[in-house]
Design a protein around this motif. Structure first.
Motif, PDB file in Angstrom:
ATOM      1  N   MET A  13      10.169  11.422  30.365  1.00  0.00           N
ATOM      2  CA  MET A  13      11.384  10.631  30.553  1.00  0.00           C
ATOM      3  C   MET A  13      12.514  11.482  31.148  1.00  0.00           C
ATOM      4  SD  MET A  13      10.485   7.633  29.905  1.00  0.00           S
ATOM      5  CE  MET A  13      12.055   6.824  30.016  1.00  0.00           C
ATOM      6  N   TYR A  45      15.216   7.513  23.953  1.00  0.00           N
ATOM      7  CA  TYR A  45      15.791   6.961  25.179  1.00  0.00           C
ATOM      8  C   TYR A  45      17.314   7.070  25.184  1.00  0.00           C
ATOM      9  CZ  TYR A  45      11.104   4.966  25.639  1.00  0.00           C
ATOM     10  OH  TYR A  45       9.753   4.791  25.726  1.00  0.00           O
ATOM     11  N   PHE A  50      19.917   6.683  28.303  1.00  0.00           N
ATOM     12  CA  PHE A  50      19.798   5.238  28.451  1.00  0.00           C
ATOM     13  C   PHE A  50      20.878   4.559  27.616  1.00  0.00           C
ATOM     14  CE2 PHE A  50      15.773   6.530  30.063  1.00  0.00           C
ATOM     15  CZ  PHE A  50      15.379   5.529  30.936  1.00  0.00           C
ATOM     16  N   ASN A  69      19.532   2.957  32.552  1.00  0.00           N
ATOM     17  CA  ASN A  69      19.910   4.327  32.905  1.00  0.00           C
ATOM     18  C   ASN A  69      20.202   4.356  34.404  1.00  0.00           C
ATOM     19  OD1 ASN A  69      20.334   7.058  33.047  1.00  0.00           O
ATOM     20  ND2 ASN A  69      18.272   7.642  32.469  1.00  0.00           N
TER      21      ASN A  69
END
Length: 72
Positions: A13, A45, A50, A69
């Motif tokens: 990620m 996240y 995010f 994001n």
């Protein structure tokens, strides 16, 4: 489940925005859905930038948070 907790998702990620930026220049935002019950994934996240704008969708396994994001 034996791979959980080894940092693979975090590494992937973290690399995703730069990958998208270089491969898909027209894309300026990554949007993902995460199950409301998956607290560990939500925390990851959010820690990676995010944003939870309060959007929810019902998925086949329950309520989903829609996270955003922006990439530049």
């Amino acid at each position: 489940m034996e791979q959980q907790g080894n940092g693979y998702a975090k590494a992937a990620m973290k690399a995703l925005p730069e990958f998208v930026l270089h491969r898909y220049r027209e894309i300026d935002e990554i949007i993902l859905a995460v199950n409301e019950r998956n607290i560990a994934a939500q925390q990851l996240y959010l820690k990676l930038g995010f944003l939870d704008r309060g959007v929810r969708k019902m998925g086949i396994h329950g309520q989903q948070l829609i996270l955003h994001n922006r990439i530049t």
